[in-house]
Scaffold this motif. Structure first.
Motif, short mmCIF file in Angstrom:
data_model
loop_
_atom_site.label_atom_id
_atom_site.label_comp_id
_atom_site.label_asym_id
_atom_site.label_seq_id
_atom_site.Cartn_x
_atom_site.Cartn_y
_atom_site.Cartn_z
N MET A 217 0.83 -1.21 0.00
CA MET A 217 0.00 0.00 0.00
C MET A 217 0.86 1.26 0.00
O MET A 217 0.60 2.21 -0.74
CB MET A 217 -0.92 -0.01 1.22
N LEU A 218 1.89 1.28 0.86
CA LEU A 218 2.76 2.46 0.90
C LEU A 218 3.49 2.65 -0.42
O LEU A 218 3.69 3.79 -0.87
CB LEU A 218 3.76 2.32 2.05
N ARG A 219 3.90 1.53 -1.05
CA ARG A 219 4.58 1.64 -2.33
C ARG A 219 3.64 2.20 -3.39
O ARG A 219 4.04 3.02 -4.21
CB ARG A 219 5.12 0.27 -2.75
N ALA A 220 2.37 1.78 -3.37
CA ALA A 220 1.39 2.29 -4.33
C ALA A 220 1.15 3.78 -4.12
O ALA A 220 1.10 4.56 -5.09
CB ALA A 220 0.08 1.51 -4.20
N LEU A 221 1.04 4.19 -2.86
CA LEU A 221 0.85 5.62 -2.59
C LEU A 221 2.06 6.43 -3.03
O LEU A 221 1.93 7.54 -3.55
CB LEU A 221 0.58 5.83 -1.10
N HIS A 222 3.24 5.87 -2.82
CA HIS A 222 4.46 6.55 -3.25
C HIS A 222 4.49 6.69 -4.78
O HIS A 222 4.84 7.75 -5.31
CB HIS A 222 5.69 5.77 -2.77
N ASN A 223 4.10 5.62 -5.48
CA ASN A 223 4.07 5.69 -6.94
C ASN A 223 3.07 6.73 -7.43
O ASN A 223 3.34 7.49 -8.37
CB ASN A 223 3.72 4.32 -7.52
N ILE A 224 1.89 6.76 -6.80
CA ILE A 224 0.86 7.72 -7.19
C ILE A 224 1.35 9.15 -6.96
O ILE A 224 1.15 10.04 -7.80
CB ILE A 224 -0.46 7.46 -6.41
N PHE A 225 2.01 9.36 -5.83
CA PHE A 225 2.53 10.70 -5.53
C PHE A 225 3.60 11.12 -6.52
O PHE A 225 3.58 12.23 -7.07
CB PHE A 225 3.08 10.72 -4.10
N ARG A 226 4.58 10.22 -6.79
CA ARG A 226 5.68 10.57 -7.70
C ARG A 226 5.17 10.76 -9.13
O ARG A 226 5.63 11.66 -9.84
CB ARG A 226 6.75 9.48 -7.66
#
Length: 375
Positions: free
Chosen positions: A1-10
């Motif tokens: 989940m954190l990786r997905a949020l990081h990808n969405i943010f970047r």
């Protein structure tokens, strides 16, 4: 989940940088929320201003003279006194919008209670001016006749009277309505344009292949485009309300800009999804523009901002309940015009969120199919 949020943010940050490097879209955003708002608000007038009127006075009496002198600036130009044979020519040429015909013997019949009739000829090609101006002319004529009769008679009894009270816009200034309404409409237009252009730009520049080889999903790509473009539009809309509407135009906005920003963010979840869905149908920017035009027309004309939903046919009114623009217009008018809070506008927020979820799911399905076709 954190990786997905990081990808969405970047990926969203990448979208912001990509948008900032596109001078056409940057100029479009600035123009839409500054010049376009000011020009439309000042240029379009729904109230009567400087209307051209002519009078055919066949009575030449004291009451007809009173009527001729009752039409004053800024609502009307000084009346032209013309002959009956000139009326059609002036109306056909568009030189006057109203011609009031006062028949011979009007004052005599008025004093002897014979109920004389005045004729008002209106150029109805200018629909808004014709409707509002007719009401102005009728009111002016009635008031002047009442004043004339009050002098001619000992007493004048009125069984009842109406005292109008206009709320939220007491002087009925069209600028107050048009300035805010233009911002609301521009939010819808830019949401579709920016989100759709973001996908088309990826395809035309060939960068969509770069995304395909990255460890990101279609959901993450789409969410990044939604939040990045939505953030730009919300910021631009709030800045326009503060700097252009309130600052430059002097239009009061009694509602909370924070509440409006919250509602705009919920609405943009649906509107940007619609733009992405259209971009999956079109393959080039010109195709996308032609496809978006009828969508703009429906969102603009049938959202309830120009024509009340209650005045539409029953079937169309029910169909427009499936449009997030209708709920966003009702929400924005309640907040920005009437100062409503969340306790009053939560049904519109809930409706926009539900419709937005449906739009997003369908757009995501189309976007995944498009990405699979590119592979």
């Amino acid at each position: 989940m954190l990786r997905a949020l990081h990808n969405i943010f970047r990926l969203g940050i990448k979208e912001l940088f990509s948008l900032a490097r596109d001078p056409v879209l940057v100029v479009l955003i600035l123009y839409t929320f500054t010049v376009a708002v000011a020009v439309v608000s000042k240029g379009v007038q729904t109230e009567v201003r400087n209307a051209a009127i002519a009078i055919v006075d066949e009575d030449r009496s004291s009451v007809s003279a009173r009527l001729r002198g009752a039409f004053l600036p800024p609502y009307f130009q000084p009346p032209q006194l013309i002959g009956y044979e000139e009326m059609d020519r002036l109306l056909d040429s568009g030189r006057v919008s109203f011609v009031l015909v006062i028949p011979e013997g009007f004052e005599r019949d008025l004093l002897t209670d014979r109920a004389p009739v005045l004729q008002l000829n209106v150029d109805a090609t200018a629909m808004t001016l014709a409707g509002n101006g007719t009401a102005y002319v009728q009111r002016i004529v009635q008031e002047e006749i009442a004043r004339f009769l009050s002098r001619a008679e000992a007493t004048t009894d009125y069984p009842a009277s109406i005292v109008p009270r206009a709320r939220f816009n007491p002087n009925l200034h069209s600028v107050w309505f048009l300035a805010v309404n233009q911002v609301i409409n521009n939010v819808s237009i830019l949401a579709v344009v920016l989100s759709g252009a973001a996908v088309i730009r990826e395809r035309e520049h060939g960068t969509i292949e770069h995304l395909l080889v990255m460890p990101v999903t279609s959901l993450e790509i789409m969410l990044s485009k939604v939040w990045a473009n939505g953030l730009v539009i919300v910021f631009a809309a709030v800045a326009s309300l503060f700097a252009v509407v309130q600052g430059a135009l002097g239009v009061p906005v009694p509602g909370s800009l924070a509440v409006f920003a919250l509602g705009a963010a919920v609405y943009l979840f649906a509107a940007t999804s619609l733009g992405i869905m259209l971009s999956t149908i079109a393959t080039t920017m010109p195709q996308f523009g032609l496809l978006a035009i009828p969508v703009f027309m429906i969102l603009f004309l049938l959202s309830g901002g120009i024509t009340p939903l209650e005045a539409m046919p029953d079937g169309l009114r029910l169909a427009m309940q499936a449009s997030p623009a209708s709920h966003f217009t009702a929400f924005s008018q309640a907040v920005l015009y009437r100062g409503a809070g969340l306790s009053l506008v939560w049904p519109q927020l809930l409706a926009m969120a539900g419709i937005g979820a449906a739009f997003f799911a369908f757009a995501l399905m189309r976007f995944r199919a498009t990405m699979a076709a590119v592979r």
